[in-house]
Design an enzyme around this catalytic site. Sequence first.
Site, short mmCIF file in Angstrom:
data_model
loop_
_atom_site.label_atom_id
_atom_site.label_comp_id
_atom_site.label_asym_id
_atom_site.label_seq_id
_atom_site.Cartn_x
_atom_site.Cartn_y
_atom_site.Cartn_z
N HIS B 257 0.85 -1.19 0.00
CA HIS B 257 0.00 0.00 0.00
C HIS B 257 0.88 1.24 0.00
O HIS B 257 1.84 1.31 0.77
CB HIS B 257 -0.90 0.00 1.24
CG HIS B 257 -2.05 0.95 1.15
ND1 HIS B 257 -1.87 2.31 1.20
CD2 HIS B 257 -3.38 0.74 1.01
CE1 HIS B 257 -3.06 2.90 1.09
NE2 HIS B 257 -3.99 1.96 0.97
N ARG B 273 -6.16 9.95 -0.82
CA ARG B 273 -5.85 10.36 -2.19
C ARG B 273 -7.11 10.43 -3.03
O ARG B 273 -7.25 11.31 -3.86
CB ARG B 273 -4.85 9.38 -2.82
CG ARG B 273 -3.42 9.63 -2.34
CD ARG B 273 -2.48 8.52 -2.79
NE ARG B 273 -2.79 7.28 -2.09
CZ ARG B 273 -2.89 6.09 -2.67
NH1 ARG B 273 -2.73 5.97 -3.98
NH2 ARG B 273 -3.17 5.03 -1.96
#
Lengths: 235, 659, 246
Positions: B257, B273
């Site tokens: 990740h 994000r």
Amino acid sequence: MKGSDQLADVAAATRRAPRDRLPALLDVVQSISGLALVMFLGMHLLLDAAILIGPSAADAVARAFEGQYLFGTAHPWIVSLAALALLTLIVVHAVLALRKLPHSTREYVAFRHHLRGINHGDTRLWWWQVVTGMALFFLIAPHLYIVITQPETIGASASAHRVVAERAWVLYAILLPVVLLHAAAGTYRMVVKWGWPKLSRVRLRPWVWGIAGAYCVLGLAALVAYTILGLRLTE
Amino acid sequence: MRIIYTDVLVIGGGLAGLRMAIAARRRGHEAIILSLVPAKRSHSKAAQGGMQASLGNVIKGQGDSEDVHFEDTVRGGDWGADQEVVRMFVNTAPKAVRELAAWGVPWSRVRKGDREVIINGQKVTITERDAAHGLVAQRDFGGTKKWRTCYVADGTGHAMITAIADQAIAASIPVHEHNEALALIHDSGRCYGAVVRDLVSGELTAYVAKATALATGGAGRLYRVTTNAVICEGIGQAIALETGVATLGNMEAVQFHPTGIFPAGILVTEGCRGDGGLLRDADGHRFMPDYEPEKRELASRDVVSRRMEEHIARGKGAKSRFGDHLWLDITLLGEHHIRHNLREVYEICHYFLGVDPVKEWIPVRAAQHYTMGGVRTGPTGESPNLKGLFAAGEAACWDMHGFNRLGGNSVAETVVAGMIVGEFIGDFCDRPENDINIPTAVVHDYLEREQARLSALLTGRGTEDAVALRVAMQEIMTAKVGIFRRGKDLEQAVDELQQLLVRSRDIGVRYRAAGANPELVTAYRTQRMLKLALTVAYGALARSESRGAHYREDFPRRNDAEWLKRTLASWSNESDTLPTLTYEALDVRRMELPPGWRGYGARDHIHHPDTATREKEVEALKAKLASSDRFAVQQALMPYEQLLPPRLRGRNERIDDRS
Amino acid sequence: MTDQTAHRKLSFRILRYNPQENGSTPRLQRYELEEADGMTLFIALNEIREQQDPSLQFDFVCRAGICGSCGMMINGRPGLACRTLTRNLPPEITLAPLPIFELIGDLSVNTGRWMRDLGERLETWVHMKAGELDLGHIEETMDPDLAEQIYLLDRCIECGCCVAACGTARMREDFVGAVGLSKIARFRLDPRDARTDADYYELIGDDDGVFGCMSLLACHDVCPKNLPLKTQIAFLRRKIAAVGIK
């Protein structure tokens, strides 16, 4: 998808026993009795302070409660009756409050242990509420006994006599802070408990303690005034 | 030694396990869930950002459908996924969200009218439709064409497992907490349950069941730096591997990740994000657009993680005493958004870093996050080799993720696979031929075997330290089987892990209590984890191509010609030090979406010989059915609905269908 | 997070007791440890176990403050160990298991069973309205603000800190605690739940429920998720009392 999505829900909805209203009632009565006692206390201390204006003001208040201005003559038994009613209210309040106290050594030890470990202001305050409550059993009893049995001896000089000559000042000097602490803690808890008025605890605390402090000063001043009067009388 | 009989034994109390148990229970079968920890504490809880389902309620999700979700998922997985399973998944995901909505999950909802969002670093005003008001909202996530990720602020997994675990309580499904399966009981190719150790008393019990379902989650703890909870040690996969019969699929496919907080590795959601957060380097420069001009921060996770490591390798990382890292900047989202939609992120930054993400950047670096591989199953969730053994969720290689999983697809898989596999478990238990017919003598043999193993550890003269072996394994995996892989490193890793495995047979424990004994647990789990680590490292060494999260610097191109196939690992003999690898080819001629470019990342793959033919076929079919609806086209390209349980078939309504 | 000053010596006093083991008695055991940058109790306890005492029992799962496994008494107050930084504590650190819950061993307690019992007793799930669920159809709408309000209460991680901090719960083992009351408040808020206040009265309308709460509010002050327990319990008390005295 068609599913039988209510496995346990139906069962839950069908097994309804008749509602026991008692717990709700007791909880509300506990708060209401406390509120009534707090309001009584506030008024009582205000009226006691009449001595600060002068002995005649104190006498006027005493006579007023004996029905002098209503019936033309004073009937001290009215005060006795009122005091009996108050005693009943106190007993109701105390009995309801007893439910909350530790019932056994195990509970007592558990709570004391908890109190020491958690180091938490509101928890400590509750414990002081309990301690003052217990103390009040003993402090209020002689106070009320006099009021009920000798209502006619309430008045500037008789009370002053009692304070000094009969040394009741010791009782009052202890009773006053204890009852105020109990009342303040109780009021604080009541507001927090019912969430009304909507105040954060940080904003509530100065109000409660400020008012209690002011009453304490007022009450002590009245006690000093009676003491001075009493000393003069003995001279 | 006791034996407990039940219809369905579910190993693992996370979302997938709970949902399978509920499905089986509703079909009238007794189910028992085993869980290392209270069910609600399972790692499913840590899913923050959301669950993908093509509801298309928000305006940026308008036009979304199963078809778009399907394509995103297949591309995200770099064509490693089983496309039929992906189809089953995308069609069930909206149903799962809607079921959970009815079960009480407080999904964040759409508010009609204008709202300001951050897209590509810019403030943009978008207008939500009146018709969508109050429906489940979606946010943007990496590797998706539409805003598709349904969420509950940033506590999606928490809210989901709370609702589902409560439904399990409503259905009176017992959860045997603090219990660990040590071995699967199997005989002649049929699984009959497990030998289980009570972690508090140390007692062994055999749970004998018609169907055994593994839902034990991932194996992040094979690595030193992982977002995974401490219980994610891959023991479920390991005990399946130890049967010698069941196989593990694609264990080399491990996801990293992009935004683990540095250095602890605790996850901050991709929602950061998705909602507009940016990645910055030591100079404060937003570097992702330089590498990925189209998807930028929102390319798939494998791509973003690689680009980040690439950028750090160029000397652009911020320096700290723990090493280099990059920055995640969510300050531009504003305080209100962060305190409402990214609460957990806020808390994590506050408590663990002393950082206020409203004002400061968050130090991040890629951390191991997800195990795409797992117990290989068919579309029904049953192992093709070991009858009666089912698996779902991260523990399984059902294979909807291929070689890289999209954000929001894992938590979705847990419940969707739970629903689907749960139904098939119901079918399995309905069939009289699947009644339990294993002799108790066989069960007792298993119990005695496991008891002997534990006794050997407790009373033996082993000298190896389990913690030291485990730390060595985690270092090897992180350094040599990580984001960038090289043949040489992998060879070394395999060698070193084999040595560790041999040494692990000589582990000794200092604390010799048979009951609750954390050291004993570390000991026997480390032995199993080493085998699992070898399936990852050995599979990675063998796969001489780059695909999805598996990136070989010495073979940087995706090679469909040779590697459009699934790795299957099995452990034939207890004395082996390596798994046996075989391969299962993916059939391009049956693919709805033939292999191509993902739309981000490298563009240089080597074609499979059948790809061109299949592409033409697909084009021809689409042209022929130009006047038909999308369902007819899909049906013609790759029929899949017959694979779904009847209860879960059918279309998904959207607001655009209503007008 | 990178103070370069010399590291402190931390002294841990940990309550050791293994009820499974014959002859085990509760005792405080001392461990010394050098502090490290960014050290949490999660890191410290694991270091102690790995290097000093393999028998030490404690629970961690997510180590990120979201699963609620690691509630323990930290210098007398309940809190989540995983997100407690040692730098915020004095060098003498006393750790004890949460009281009230069944002790598994040392710092590990069985909050799971307690919470499951609570869930069964208070029926902490959405009691759906009659009628079948059709998953093919668009979901029911919900006001966005209401959804957020429900989530605020849904954030409870069942760590048990509120129960351990509760004076009532310490005295009365059947008290549902703030966790139970806040869950009822959560379902009460949820329009998907068909139950009425009269139903909730049956569940918490006594001294083991909302009327048992003495408003000491340590629950509110220790809740790691900062749930609005004070206002929710007060609100619930008003509503439930209203049902009772009607």
